[in-house]
Structures are given as structure tokens and as C-alpha cells.
Design a protein around this motif. Structure first.
Motif, PDB file in Angstrom:
ATOM      1  N   ARG A 285     -69.145  -0.938 -69.409  1.00 29.89           N
ATOM      2  CA  ARG A 285     -67.811  -1.069 -69.973  1.00 29.89           C
ATOM      3  C   ARG A 285     -66.757  -1.141 -68.868  1.00 29.89           C
ATOM      4  N   THR A 286     -65.607  -1.665 -69.239  1.00 29.40           N
ATOM      5  CA  THR A 286     -64.505  -1.731 -68.292  1.00 29.40           C
ATOM      6  C   THR A 286     -64.058  -0.315 -67.927  1.00 29.40           C
ATOM      7  N   PRO A 287     -63.526  -0.132 -66.724  1.00 22.39           N
ATOM      8  CA  PRO A 287     -63.106   1.213 -66.303  1.00 22.39           C
ATOM      9  C   PRO A 287     -61.843   1.672 -67.009  1.00 22.39           C
ATOM     10  N   LEU A 288     -61.597   2.970 -66.932  1.00 18.24           N
ATOM     11  CA  LEU A 288     -60.394   3.556 -67.520  1.00 18.24           C
ATOM     12  C   LEU A 288     -59.834   4.595 -66.566  1.00 18.24           C
TER      13      LEU A 288
ATOM     14  N   VAL B  34     -52.449  10.674 -69.395  1.00 20.35           N
ATOM     15  CA  VAL B  34     -52.166   9.255 -69.197  1.00 20.35           C
ATOM     16  C   VAL B  34     -53.485   8.493 -69.239  1.00 20.35           C
ATOM     17  N   MET B  35     -53.554   7.475 -70.096  1.00 15.79           N
ATOM     18  CA  MET B  35     -54.757   6.644 -70.207  1.00 15.79           C
ATOM     19  C   MET B  35     -54.365   5.187 -69.977  1.00 15.79           C
ATOM     20  N   ILE B  36     -55.003   4.556 -68.984  1.00 11.65           N
ATOM     21  CA  ILE B  36     -54.753   3.154 -68.675  1.00 11.65           C
ATOM     22  C   ILE B  36     -56.085   2.411 -68.808  1.00 11.65           C
ATOM     23  N   GLU B  37     -56.182   1.585 -69.824  1.00 12.51           N
ATOM     24  CA  GLU B  37     -57.449   0.887 -70.085  1.00 12.51           C
ATOM     25  C   GLU B  37     -57.475  -0.485 -69.414  1.00 12.51           C
ATOM     26  N   ALA B  38     -58.639  -1.152 -69.486  1.00  9.90           N
ATOM     27  CA  ALA B  38     -58.818  -2.420 -68.782  1.00  9.90           C
ATOM     28  C   ALA B  38     -59.365  -3.530 -69.675  1.00  9.90           C
TER      29      ALA B  38
ATOM     30  N   GLU C 158     -58.822  10.629 -62.470  1.00 10.03           N
ATOM     31  CA  GLU C 158     -60.212  10.175 -62.458  1.00 10.03           C
ATOM     32  C   GLU C 158     -60.293   8.750 -63.002  1.00 10.03           C
ATOM     33  N   VAL C 159     -61.123   7.936 -62.361  1.00  6.41           N
ATOM     34  CA  VAL C 159     -61.489   6.641 -62.910  1.00  6.41           C
ATOM     35  C   VAL C 159     -62.812   6.837 -63.637  1.00  6.41           C
ATOM     36  N   VAL C 160     -62.767   6.765 -64.945  1.00 12.70           N
ATOM     37  CA  VAL C 160     -63.956   7.000 -65.771  1.00 12.70           C
ATOM     38  C   VAL C 160     -64.652   5.665 -65.998  1.00 12.70           C
TER      39      VAL C 160
END
Length: 493
Positions: free
Chosen positions: A74-77, A155-159, A67-69
Motif C-alpha cells: 500500500r501507499t505510505p502514510l 496529523v494524517m497525510i495519505e498518498a 512516523e511513516v507507516v
């Protein structure tokens, strides 16, 4: 575990899919919000998210939820849940936003121009740290290809990491129930002292900074008429900065911005100096005849990892040289970047810095310091015996030499946040940013073989975590400090 099969799987996936994806990713100028105020309008961040989302969604990982939260404003995650066995959890972290272009790239290279030369993939963001989502999923898939069990993985990929991760706490709170309580946190955004062995990060410096502006006039005036009468804004700026830094040594003057260095870290720094030698400074592109700030290698290690340090990373109010006339300029502004000790409180340090710089402006000038970011550093907890053994075996298996340990001079704000939120968790902080990789600067590159080996090592550690969790060994730390007999801050056995 068949280590040859792990390596083969990882190498094939990197060659056939990950490197081509990183080539496309490098082309996207998705600068972090601090460096692109119109990032939403430009859409580059969404392009980078879509590239990673599309690739991840095509991977044959049973039960994976992707999922793209997007929280408002705010920037997506990117958030990925992968089911596993047992009740434990592994959190794997990375980011996809990038630093700005920077000048000085070789003629045939560029920040948004991917170039592969030998084992190196040049371009902005591949190593810092666009590869993280690919490496994380590749490690998990390598285990699944051999039917090797692993715990549930998130897995968390922040922006917005390059802007201080100011959006991330909101996502962590928003997703708290879905994250759970990980006992192992893996971060692939760090560095390595060389490309010959696996490196674990023992500490990270914090950071605060912003824009310092000195204004003396409403408009520029003839320098011959005003100089000697109107104080130069540049001279006042130098005077104000000297409150912070000794211009002769680079030492940060206020004791409030320092922290006590643990005796263990000092000893580790001595070992680091002995192992790395001149590589501590020769890895940088110094001009011929240029010397480091000290000839004491131990002091250089401590300077880089545990002491505050000032960098001026931008300047305003000065025209280009070819258009600079004889004018006493109305203002001078600089971007201040202050690295902080790992245990310093970045918010309090930022407040102190603002007060220090703005107090009693010389000649009644207007001195303003606008804080942009404040991120505290992180000092690693002692390694649990299972993790120390795992990383050492992983390094020997996929590199040859044993694992090595070092502190990093940079910042990963999320690590401090996670350390507070999950105090019992173990940390595997590693990365591919080795000598000359030049993250944030020109000619940044990803060393592809190291990316592959780091991926294989993560697979090994995730597998061992599952075994340890079944024995109840993953939470907390044993009485023996795993670093007490190992090299830290860049050293190895």
C-alpha cells in the motif's frame, strides 16, 4: 489569543520555510497510483514523503511522534501525534499524491515547474493539497508559541487520495488505537468561493468511474471497404453513453443515480446564487461567447454540488490527427468520470453503471466497463454552536468578512469514511482552491495569502476546540441547526 502574533508567526513560517518546501515538492512528479502504475519503482512518492518527513521532524514541537507507516502493498502514510491537554483529540488530514500533468499549461509554466508570480505559486499539488501538513503543523506551533493550550492532535497525510483513498481504511483500522476518537476533524483539501473570507464546505459529491471500451473488429480495416457494413465503434460508444447522459442537456438519465436534495440545501443554493452571481461560472476560463449549461444560477449551484454529472477524461483507440488514416478502427475506449450526489452510495452506483453500460451491446459488439474507483460523498452534520462562532470569529479576525459556506463538486473520500466512523465529530472542511486555481488542470496555483490565513484560522479553531472540550461542547450537535440561518453552498451573511 494575540491574533496579530498568530498572523506574524504564520506569515514568517510560510515565507521562510513553507513556500520553499512547496517549491521543492512541486518539482516531484509523484502522481497518484491510478496515474502511475510503477509508482513504487519510480520512487517519486517516497521522495515527497521524505521531503515532508524531514521538514516536520525538524520542527520544535515538544513530544511530537512522527512516523511513516507502510503497510504491505500500500501507499505510505505520514502519521504524527502531538500531545495536548485534556482527553479530547483533533484529527488533521491531508494528502500528498498528485493528479497527472494535463495539457494546456502556459509556456512559462508546467506541472513540475514551480513558478512564483505575485501571490501565486504555480505547479501541480501545492494547493491540492501539499500544503496541508505544513499548514497543520504551523497552526499548532503558532498556538504553542503563545502557550495557548490545545487538545491532542493527530496529523494524517495519505498518498492515494487522488485514486480514491482505497488504502486509507486499512491505515485507519491499523492505527485506530493511536488515533482515538477525535471530536474535531480538520481537512484542508477543499475549496473556497473567493479569497476574501474563510469558507467551510457543507457537502462533497461522490464519484465512480472507469474505462468503457467498445470493440467491433480484431484489427483495423479500410474505411471505404467496411463503412456502412461494419458499425463504427465510436458510434456504438455514443449510443451506449446516451443511456447514461442526455447529450443535449447533460442531465444524467437514470433516476437510480440521483438523490433527493434536502430542502435546506436548495434554499442555501438560492442564497449562494444571490451572493456569488456570475462568479459561479465566470471563474472558469470559458472561451469568448461560451455559455454555462443554464442561465439559472441556482440550478448551476445545485448541478455542481448535488446532481450527478458525467465527464469523459481520457480516450483510447484513436490515433493522433497527423497520423490518422482512412481506417475503420477496431475499438474505441473512454475514461468515464461520474460525479455522484453527496448521499449516494458510490459502490452501488458503480455496480449500476457497469450493468447499464454493458447490457445488450448493440450489434453484438463487445462492450466492457472496468470500474476503477468508487468513493461516496459526504453531507456535513450541522455545526455545533461553538464551531460556528469560532469559524466566524476566525474569518472576521484574519480576513475581515464573516465566514461563508458552500458545497463542493469534488470528492474527498476520507470524509465519508470518518463521518461513519466518528458520527459525533464536528468537521472543519476548508481549503485554498479558489477562483482560477484550477486544481487537476493546467496552470494550477496556490494563493499564498489564503494559505496563510487558512493556517491562522485553523489555529483559532483548534484553540476554541480546547475551550469547548473543557465545557463538554465538542461532541454531538445542539438542537439548533447552525446552517439554518447561515448561507450554505457558497453563500455568506
Amino acid at each position: 489569543m494575540d491574533s496579530s502574533a498568530i498572523s506574524g508567526f504564520v506569515d514568517k513560517l510560510w515565507d521562510e520555510q513553507i513556500v520553499p518546501q512547496l517549491v521543492d515538492y512541486i518539482r516531484i512528479p509523484n502522481k497518484s497510483p491510478m496515474f502511475d502504475a510503477d509508482w513504487v519503482k519510480h520512487g517519486y512518492m517516497d521522495q515527497a514523503v521524505a521531503l515532508m518527513e524531514n521538514w516536520a521532524g525538524k520542527q520544535p514541537i515538544p513530544g511530537m511522534k512522527l512516523e511513516v507507516v507502510r503497510l504491505e502493498g500500500r501507499t505510505p502514510l505520514i502519521f504524527i501525534e502531538i500531545p495536548g491537554q485534556g482527553d479530547d483529540c483533533v484529527l488533521l488530514y491531508g494528502h500528498l499524491d498528485k493528479q497527472p500533468e494535463m495539457t494546456g499549461w502556459d509556456e512559462h509554466l508546467g506541472p513540475w515547474k514551480p513558478v512564483i508570480e505575485g501571490d501565486k505559486l504555480y505547479g501541480r499539488g501545492g494547493a491540492d493539497d501539499g500544503y496541508a501538513i505544513f499548514g497543520s503543523l504551523a497552526a499548532i506551533m503558532a498556538l504553542q508559541a503563545q502557550n495557548i493550550p490545545h487538545s491532542r492532535c493527530v496529523v494524517m497525510i495519505e498518498a492515494c487520495e487522488e485514486s480514491g483513498s482505497y488504502d486509507l481504511p486499512y491505515y485507519v483500522d491499523h492505527l485506530a488505537d493511536r488515533i482515538g476518537k477525535p471530536s474535531l476533524i480538520v481537512c484542508l483539501d477543499s475549496g473556497c468561493g473567493n479569497y476574501d473570507q474563510m469558507w467551510l464546505t457543507t457537502s462533497l459529491r461522490g464519484m465512480t468511474g472507469g474505462n468503457l471500451t467498445v470493440k467491433v473488429l480484431d484489427e483495423g480495416v479500410h474505411s471505404g471497404d467496411a463503412s456502412g457494413v461494419v458499425p463504427s465503434s465510436f458510434r456504438i460508444l455514443r449510443q451506449v453513453l446516451s443511456r447514461l447522459e442526455d447529450e443535449n442537456t447533460g442531465v444524467i438519465k437514470p433516476k437510480e443515480l440521483h438523490a433527493e436534495i434536502p430542502a435546506q440545501r436548495v434554499e442555501q443554493a438560492k442564497l449562494s446564487a444571490g451572493v456569488l452571481g456570475d462568479d459561479i461560472y465566470s471563474k472558469f476560463p470559458l472561451l469568448d461567447g461560451m455559455q454555462p449549461v443554464s442561465t439559472d444560477l441556482t440550478e448551476l449551484v445545485l448541478n455542481r454540488t448535488w446532481r450527478p454529472a458525467l465527464s469523459i477524461t481520457g480516450i483510447g483507440g484513436l490515433p493522433a490527427l497527423d497520423s490518422a488514416g482512412n481506417v475503420l478502427r477496431p475499438f474505441t475506449a473512454v475514461k468515464v468520470s461520474l460525479r455522484l450526489p453527496p448521499t449516494a452510495n458510490a459502490v452501488k452506483s458503480g455496480e449500476f453503471l457497469k450493468q447499464l453500460l454493458e447490457a445488450d451491446p448493440p450489434y453484438g459488439s463487445t462492450v466492457t466497463f472496468n470500474l476503477e474507483k468508487a468513493g461516496s460523498g459526504w453531507d456535513a452534520p450541522a455545526l455545533a454552536p461553538w464551531l460556528e462562532q469560532s469559524v466566524d470569529e476566525a474569518s472576521r479576525t484574519f480576513y475581515g468578512p464573516p465566514a461563508a459556506y458552500m458545497g463542493e463538486g469534488g470528492s474527498i473520500p476520507f470524509m465519508g469514511m470518518l463521518g461513519e466512523k466518528f458520527p459525533g465529530a464536528q468537521f472543519l472542511i476548508t481549503g485554498v482552491l479558489g477562483p482560477h486555481s484550477n486544481a487537476h488542470g493546467p496552470n494550477e496555483f496556490l494563493h499564498i495569502p489564503t494559505g496563510k490565513r487558512v493556517t491562522a484560522c485553523v489555529a483559532k479553531v483548534v484553540s476554541d476546540h480546547f475551550v469547548a472540550s473543557g465545557k463538554g461542547l465538542t461532541m454531538g450537535v445542539a438542537a439548533t441547526d447552525a446552517h439554518s440561518h447561515r448561507g450554505g453552498d457558497g453563500c455568506c451573511e
